[in-house]
Design an enzyme around this catalytic site. Structure first.
Site, PDB file in Angstrom:
ATOM      1  NE  ARG A  22      76.343 -23.048  24.645  1.00 13.66           N
ATOM      2  CZ  ARG A  22      77.415 -23.339  24.287  1.00 13.66           C
ATOM      3  NH1 ARG A  22      78.552 -22.712  24.504  1.00 13.66           N
ATOM      4  NH2 ARG A  22      77.311 -23.764  23.113  1.00 13.66           N
ATOM      5  CG  MET A  23      71.534 -17.295  22.406  1.00 15.30           C
ATOM      6  SD  MET A  23      73.056 -16.882  21.639  1.00 15.30           S
ATOM      7  CE  MET A  23      72.610 -15.218  21.106  1.00 15.30           C
TER       8      MET A  23
END
Length: 260
Positions: A22-23
């Protein structure tokens, strides 16, 4: 803090193999910078300040970047987790490296927790040693426990087990005392019990947290330090969370500079 001659030596394992999907980046999560340094460096610093002589970093996704970043540190070693099969599996990759030191104390931490304080690790070690525990963990009470493992206590208020969110009942989901993944173990018993963990859970993974329940059921002592400030355990899974932790750490460093 320096290890007392009367105490076992201290080693550390830092889990740093994750991608961090999710970065919005292909970087290993622990290589994202907080206060101008890859976040894993802050965890290495805390382990070193707490007296760890050997620091073993478990690498995986784009391992070469983590190795290059920490490669100049003489007390840092690397082991590889080629498949992501859970935290227990990750720690188990250090089994061979630590086989010669079964009596040492072993800190186990996550590389994406840069707000960890060496003072917290010293408190963890002190509680571990003063109680003669085989396994010790720190806990925190937070307003929103979503995403964290919950600390289940027995009728006497003593630690019973850690239950991961996906495996928790409705009642357990209401628990606000959580597991920030700050652990200390006696090295030999840890690896004995890792061999007995299973992946029979919602994620199909091997959890290092299962070692605490096994320790208790074996009759060994499990100790708990329930004094971690909620701010210290902020997790980093998104760019927004990265920015928040960066802000907190920069503020903390500025306060230290002012006091200095």
């Amino acid at each position: 803090m320096s290890p007392n001659d009367d105490h076992p030596k201290i080693d550390a394992v830092i889990l740093a193999a994750g991608k961090g999907t999710r970065m919005q980046s292909d970087l290993p999560k622990v290589m994202h910078e907080v206060a101008d340094r890859p976040m894993v460096h802050w965890v290495v610093d805390a382990c070193r300040a707490a007296g760890a002589g050997r620091i073993i970093v478990v690498v995986g996704h784009r391992a070469e970047l983590v190795r290059e970043s920490l490669g100049g540190e003489p007390d840092v070693e690397f082991v590889t987790q080629s498949e992501q099969l859970g935290t227990g599996h990750a720690v188990d990759q250090a089994r061979e490296a630590l086989a010669s030191s079964p009596d040492n104390d072993l800190l186990v931490l996550c590389g994406d927790g840069p707000l960890i304080r060496s003072e917290t690790l010293e408190l963890l070690l002190d509680r571990h040693r003063s109680t003669g525990a085989a396994a010790t963990l720190a806990t925190a009470v937070i307003d929103d426990p979503t995403g964290y493992g919950r600390i289940v206590r027995d009728e006497q208020g003593d630690f019973a087990r850690i239950v991961e969110q996906k495996d928790a009942s409705e009642a357990e989901l209401e628990i606000r005392e959580v597991n920030p993944s700050y652990y200390c173990f006696r090295c030999g018993p840890l690896f004995d019990r890792l061999s007995r963990t299973t992946n029979e859970n919602a994620n199909g993974e091997y959890y290092v947290t299962d070692v605490f329940g096994l320790s208790r059921s074996d009759g060994d002592r499990v100790a708990v330090v329930d004094a971690v400030p909620p701010e210290d355990i902020l997790s980093i899974n998104t760019p927004d969370q990265l920015a928040e932790v960066d802000r907190i750490l920069r503020g903390r460093l500025a306060d230290l500079e002012d006091k200095g």
